[in-house]
Write a protein that holds these residues in place. Structure first.
Motif, PDB file in Angstrom:
ATOM      1  N   GLY A 217       3.133   4.351  -0.730  1.00  0.00           N
ATOM      2  CA  GLY A 217       3.372   5.058  -1.981  1.00  0.00           C
ATOM      3  C   GLY A 217       3.886   6.463  -1.730  1.00  0.00           C
TER       4      GLY A 217
ATOM      5  N   SER B 227      -2.525   0.881  -5.867  1.00  0.00           N
ATOM      6  CA  SER B 227      -1.848   1.960  -6.555  1.00  0.00           C
ATOM      7  C   SER B 227      -2.773   3.162  -6.640  1.00  0.00           C
ATOM      8  CB  SER B 227      -1.406   1.515  -7.956  1.00  0.00           C
ATOM      9  OG  SER B 227      -2.549   1.224  -8.754  1.00  0.00           O
ATOM     10  N   SER B 228      -2.292   4.202  -7.270  1.00  0.00           N
ATOM     11  CA  SER B 228      -3.013   5.451  -7.358  1.00  0.00           C
ATOM     12  C   SER B 228      -2.997   5.963  -8.789  1.00  0.00           C
ATOM     13  CB  SER B 228      -2.336   6.478  -6.431  1.00  0.00           C
ATOM     14  OG  SER B 228      -2.786   7.775  -6.707  1.00  0.00           O
TER      15      SER B 228
ATOM     16  N   ASN C 205       0.807  -1.211   0.000  1.00  0.00           N
ATOM     17  CA  ASN C 205       0.000   0.000   0.000  1.00  0.00           C
ATOM     18  C   ASN C 205       0.848   1.272   0.000  1.00  0.00           C
ATOM     19  OD1 ASN C 205      -2.465   1.706   0.678  1.00  0.00           O
ATOM     20  ND2 ASN C 205      -1.165   2.036   2.448  1.00  0.00           N
TER      21      ASN C 205
ATOM     22  N   ASN D 271      -2.424   8.901  -9.442  1.00  0.00           N
ATOM     23  CA  ASN D 271      -1.361   9.913  -9.488  1.00  0.00           C
ATOM     24  C   ASN D 271      -0.127   9.347 -10.149  1.00  0.00           C
ATOM     25  OD1 ASN D 271      -2.849  11.900  -8.322  1.00  0.00           O
ATOM     26  ND2 ASN D 271      -2.122  11.523  -6.270  1.00  0.00           N
TER      27      ASN D 271
ATOM     28  N   ASN E 254       7.274   3.356  -5.258  1.00  0.00           N
ATOM     29  CA  ASN E 254       6.005   2.859  -5.780  1.00  0.00           C
ATOM     30  C   ASN E 254       6.133   1.654  -6.696  1.00  0.00           C
ATOM     31  OD1 ASN E 254       5.202   5.175  -4.476  1.00  0.00           O
ATOM     32  ND2 ASN E 254       4.343   6.153  -6.261  1.00  0.00           N
TER      33      ASN E 254
END
Length: 141
Positions: free
Chosen positions: A89, A138-139, A87, A141, A111
């Motif tokens: 990041g 992930s994101s 998780n 972004n 990341n």
């Protein structure tokens, strides 16, 4: 109503000291799991773990040597790891034209490389016991 049961499961959550990772840790605990949070700051991670009844590991996800020093001893002393939740990041709220090489390196190392290193070690462990789960978050972004 409890959606799932994690009784007697060891769950390691990177980035478990705040935000989504902390919320996941609370949910895992509520579902009966043994929570191991990971953070990059030993003092902060220890404090949050103690305040919430979690166990903890700390280390820099960007550093393969640091990860080896964190995960391998954990896997050798614990009776098992059942779930790894990647998780943690890093991100910067700036436009791409303003991003420095240093920030790019930090983001890629945290990341991408960190979760890949952890997945590799966890899979090696899971294959030996023919069981285990990895969740990668992930994101956009």
């Amino acid at each position: 109503m409890q959606l799932f049961d994690l009784t007697d499961k060891n769950v390691l959550i990177t980035g478990g000291t705040r935000g989504i990772g902390f919320a996941i840790a609370q949910g895992v605990k509520q579902a009966g799991g043994r929570v191991w949070i990971h953070g990059s700051s030993e003092d902060r991670t220890r404090r949050i773990a103690e305040e919430n009844g979690f166990d903890y590991l700390y280390g820099d996800l960007r550093d393969q040597e640091g990860l080896d020093g964190m995960l391998r001893p954990f896997l050798s002393r614990e009776d098992r790891l059942d779930v790894l939740i990647n998780n943690a990041g890093k991100g910067e709220l700036i436009t791409i034209d303003a991003v420095s090489d240093e920030v790019i390196d930090q983001v890629v190392d945290t990341n991408m490389k960190g979760p890949l290193y952890l997945c590799r070690e966890a899979v090696r462990y899971f294959l030996k016991k023919d069981s285990g789960n990895i969740i990668n978050i992930s994101s956009v972004n």
